[in-house]
Design an enzyme around this catalytic site. Structure first.
Site, PDB file in Angstrom:
ATOM      1  N   LYS A   1       0.835  -1.209   0.000  1.00 31.69           N
ATOM      2  CA  LYS A   1       0.000   0.000   0.000  1.00 31.69           C
ATOM      3  C   LYS A   1       0.873   1.263   0.000  1.00 31.69           C
ATOM      4  O   LYS A   1       0.642   2.170  -0.783  1.00 31.69           O
ATOM      5  CB  LYS A   1      -0.925   0.033   1.232  1.00 31.69           C
ATOM      6  CG  LYS A   1      -1.944  -1.088   1.284  1.00 31.69           C
ATOM      7  CD  LYS A   1      -2.979  -0.849   2.376  1.00 31.69           C
ATOM      8  CE  LYS A   1      -2.409  -0.881   3.792  1.00 31.69           C
ATOM      9  NZ  LYS A   1      -1.881  -2.192   4.219  1.00 31.69           N
TER      10      LYS A   1
ATOM     11  N   ARG B   1      -9.663   1.026   8.739  1.00 35.34           N
ATOM     12  CA  ARG B   1      -9.261  -0.340   9.047  1.00 35.34           C
ATOM     13  C   ARG B   1     -10.359  -1.096   9.789  1.00 35.34           C
ATOM     14  O   ARG B   1     -10.183  -2.269  10.094  1.00 35.34           O
ATOM     15  CB  ARG B   1      -8.008  -0.329   9.916  1.00 35.34           C
ATOM     16  CG  ARG B   1      -6.706  -0.521   9.135  1.00 35.34           C
ATOM     17  CD  ARG B   1      -5.583  -0.443  10.141  1.00 35.34           C
ATOM     18  NE  ARG B   1      -4.381  -1.123   9.746  1.00 35.34           N
ATOM     19  CZ  ARG B   1      -3.306  -0.524   9.241  1.00 35.34           C
ATOM     20  NH1 ARG B   1      -3.304   0.753   9.010  1.00 35.34           N
ATOM     21  NH2 ARG B   1      -2.226  -1.226   8.967  1.00 35.34           N
TER      22      ARG B   1
ATOM     23  N   ARG C   1      11.733  -6.018   4.738  1.00 30.61           N
ATOM     24  CA  ARG C   1      11.337  -4.611   4.587  1.00 30.61           C
ATOM     25  C   ARG C   1      12.238  -3.681   5.387  1.00 30.61           C
ATOM     26  O   ARG C   1      12.604  -3.964   6.523  1.00 30.61           O
ATOM     27  CB  ARG C   1       9.890  -4.439   5.038  1.00 30.61           C
ATOM     28  CG  ARG C   1       9.444  -2.997   4.963  1.00 30.61           C
ATOM     29  CD  ARG C   1       8.006  -2.879   4.655  1.00 30.61           C
ATOM     30  NE  ARG C   1       7.197  -2.970   5.842  1.00 30.61           N
ATOM     31  CZ  ARG C   1       5.891  -2.663   5.852  1.00 30.61           C
ATOM     32  NH1 ARG C   1       5.291  -2.286   4.750  1.00 30.61           N
ATOM     33  NH2 ARG C   1       5.211  -2.770   6.950  1.00 30.61           N
TER      34      ARG C   1
ATOM     35  N   ARG D   1      11.241  -1.488  10.874  1.00 29.14           N
ATOM     36  CA  ARG D   1      10.156  -1.017  11.735  1.00 29.14           C
ATOM     37  C   ARG D   1       9.996  -1.963  12.915  1.00 29.14           C
ATOM     38  O   ARG D   1      10.053  -3.166  12.751  1.00 29.14           O
ATOM     39  CB  ARG D   1       8.848  -1.003  10.932  1.00 29.14           C
ATOM     40  CG  ARG D   1       8.475   0.350  10.438  1.00 29.14           C
ATOM     41  CD  ARG D   1       7.344   0.279   9.454  1.00 29.14           C
ATOM     42  NE  ARG D   1       6.123  -0.283  10.009  1.00 29.14           N
ATOM     43  CZ  ARG D   1       4.948  -0.222   9.381  1.00 29.14           C
ATOM     44  NH1 ARG D   1       4.853   0.378   8.211  1.00 29.14           N
ATOM     45  NH2 ARG D   1       3.880  -0.754   9.907  1.00 29.14           N
TER      46      ARG D   1
ATOM     47  N   ARG E   1      -0.345  -8.828  13.217  1.00 31.15           N
ATOM     48  CA  ARG E   1      -0.947  -7.805  12.329  1.00 31.15           C
ATOM     49  C   ARG E   1      -1.821  -8.460  11.270  1.00 31.15           C
ATOM     50  O   ARG E   1      -2.867  -7.944  10.913  1.00 31.15           O
ATOM     51  CB  ARG E   1       0.155  -6.955  11.699  1.00 31.15           C
ATOM     52  CG  ARG E   1       0.801  -6.025  12.704  1.00 31.15           C
ATOM     53  CD  ARG E   1       2.082  -5.434  12.185  1.00 31.15           C
ATOM     54  NE  ARG E   1       1.863  -4.533  11.074  1.00 31.15           N
ATOM     55  CZ  ARG E   1       2.825  -4.149  10.253  1.00 31.15           C
ATOM     56  NH1 ARG E   1       4.056  -4.606  10.408  1.00 31.15           N
ATOM     57  NH2 ARG E   1       2.557  -3.302   9.287  1.00 31.15           N
TER      58      ARG E   1
HETATM   59  P1  AMP Z   1       0.668   0.824   8.786  1.00 33.74           P
HETATM   60  O1  AMP Z   1       1.872   1.665   8.611  1.00 33.74           O
HETATM   61  O2  AMP Z   1      -0.513   1.291   7.968  1.00 33.74           O
HETATM   62  O3  AMP Z   1       0.949  -0.656   8.605  1.00 33.74           O
HETATM   63  O4  AMP Z   1       0.206   1.010  10.314  1.00 33.74           O
HETATM   64  C1  AMP Z   1       1.041   0.603  11.377  1.00 33.74           C
HETATM   65  C2  AMP Z   1       0.228   0.401  12.635  1.00 33.74           C
HETATM   66  O5  AMP Z   1      -0.418   1.626  12.994  1.00 33.74           O
HETATM   67  C3  AMP Z   1      -0.918  -0.608  12.492  1.00 33.74           C
HETATM   68  O6  AMP Z   1      -0.480  -1.945  12.672  1.00 33.74           O
HETATM   69  C4  AMP Z   1      -1.843  -0.138  13.610  1.00 33.74           C
HETATM   70  O7  AMP Z   1      -1.380  -0.538  14.882  1.00 33.74           O
HETATM   71  C5  AMP Z   1      -1.705   1.379  13.537  1.00 33.74           C
HETATM   72  N1  AMP Z   1      -2.706   1.952  12.603  1.00 33.74           N
HETATM   73  C6  AMP Z   1      -2.486   2.530  11.401  1.00 33.74           C
HETATM   74  N2  AMP Z   1      -3.630   2.915  10.824  1.00 33.74           N
HETATM   75  C7  AMP Z   1      -4.616   2.571  11.685  1.00 33.74           C
HETATM   76  C8  AMP Z   1      -6.036   2.671  11.656  1.00 33.74           C
HETATM   77  N3  AMP Z   1      -6.686   3.205  10.601  1.00 33.74           N
HETATM   78  N4  AMP Z   1      -6.735   2.203  12.731  1.00 33.74           N
HETATM   79  C9  AMP Z   1      -6.103   1.672  13.790  1.00 33.74           C
HETATM   80  N5  AMP Z   1      -4.783   1.511  13.869  1.00 33.74           N
HETATM   81  C10 AMP Z   1      -4.027   1.954  12.832  1.00 33.74           C
END
Ligand code: AMP
Length: 219
Positions: free
Chosen positions: A13, A88, A127, A160, A171
């Site tokens: 994404k 999400r 990654r 990360r 996740r």
């Molecule tokens: P990402 O970089 O999109 O993979 O987000 C990393 C982490 O941030 C996720 O695993 C969640 O813990 C948190 N996170 C990001 N976006 C959301 C969302 N829309 N709702 C809840 N938690 C989020």
């Protein structure tokens, strides 16, 4: 265009969002990036979000929704935006729809990147992300020009915290339990467009641009 990028963690994404945001000239809004910036800066939001992120679970909706509903009302979102990692959950999707309705706007399309679990686990293991601008790399498939250094801004590439193997599995579980329902939610609204996220990155970008270009003509 107002677009949502949907897909499991590691579906690409973030990488697609960078390409699409450049080509379509719309801001890329990543809730994950916003949380990570807050964690780095030690804000109250960052402190609250960190424990959820490190555990591979979701940050509560009430913390997440206002970040996005405020952000999409800024001037640079007038001609559209690309949401990466939001919504999400179904309540997040409903809050987004309500916020857009009050702005007399709506989502044009939801881009769903499909990638099988085994590919995701392999991808996340390699990654690396830029600690400054968050651009994503992969040690084998998307290496930076100079090892460990970001092509875009020259800062150091790091792993990360939530890309550790156990957290990745958590996740994925969170995705399947909470986020995958959004596929049906957006199918019902006639907005979902599926793409094969295992293809080469530029090919997927091209397919997405072609498809939403056609959609745009039909709007
Ligand atoms: P990402 O970089 O999109 O993979 O987000 C990393 C982490 O941030 C996720 O695993 C969640 O813990 C948190 N996170 C990001 N976006 C959301 C969302 N829309 N709702 C809840 N938690 C989020």
């Amino acid at each position: 265009m107002k677009l949502i990028l949907l897909g499991p963690p590691g579906a690409g994404k973030g990488t697609q969002a960078v390409n699409l945001s450049r080509e379509l000239q719309i801001p890329h809004i990543s809730t994950g990036d916003i949380f990570r910036a807050n964690i780095r800066e030690g804000t109250a939001l960052g402190l609250r979000a960190k424990s959820y992120i490190d555990a591979g679970s979701l940050v509560p909706d009430e913390l997440t929704v206002t970040i996005v509903t405020d952000r999409i009302q800024r001037d640079d979102c007038k001609n559209g935006f690309l949401l990466d990692g939001f919504p999400r959950t179904i309540p997040q999707a409903e809050s987004l729809a309500a916020a857009l309705k009050s702005m007399n706007a709506r989502i044009d399309a939801v881009i769903n990147l499909e990638v099988p679990d085994d590919v995701i686990v392999r991808r996340m293991a390699g990654r690396r992300v830029c600690k400054n601008c968050n651009r994503s790399y992969h040690v084998k498939t998307i290496p930076p020009k100079q090892e460990g250094i970001c092509d875009s801004c020259g800062a150091e590439l790091i792993i990360r915290d939530d890309d550790r193997a156990e957290t990745v599995l958590e996740r994925l579980k969170t995705y399947n339990e909470k986020t995958a329902h959004l596929i049906g939610f957006y199918v019902k609204r006639g907005l979902l467009l599926n793409f094969d996220g295992t293809k080469e990155i530029p090919e997927t970008t091209r397919e997405i641009l072609e498809t939403i270009g056609k959609q745009d003509n039909n709007l």
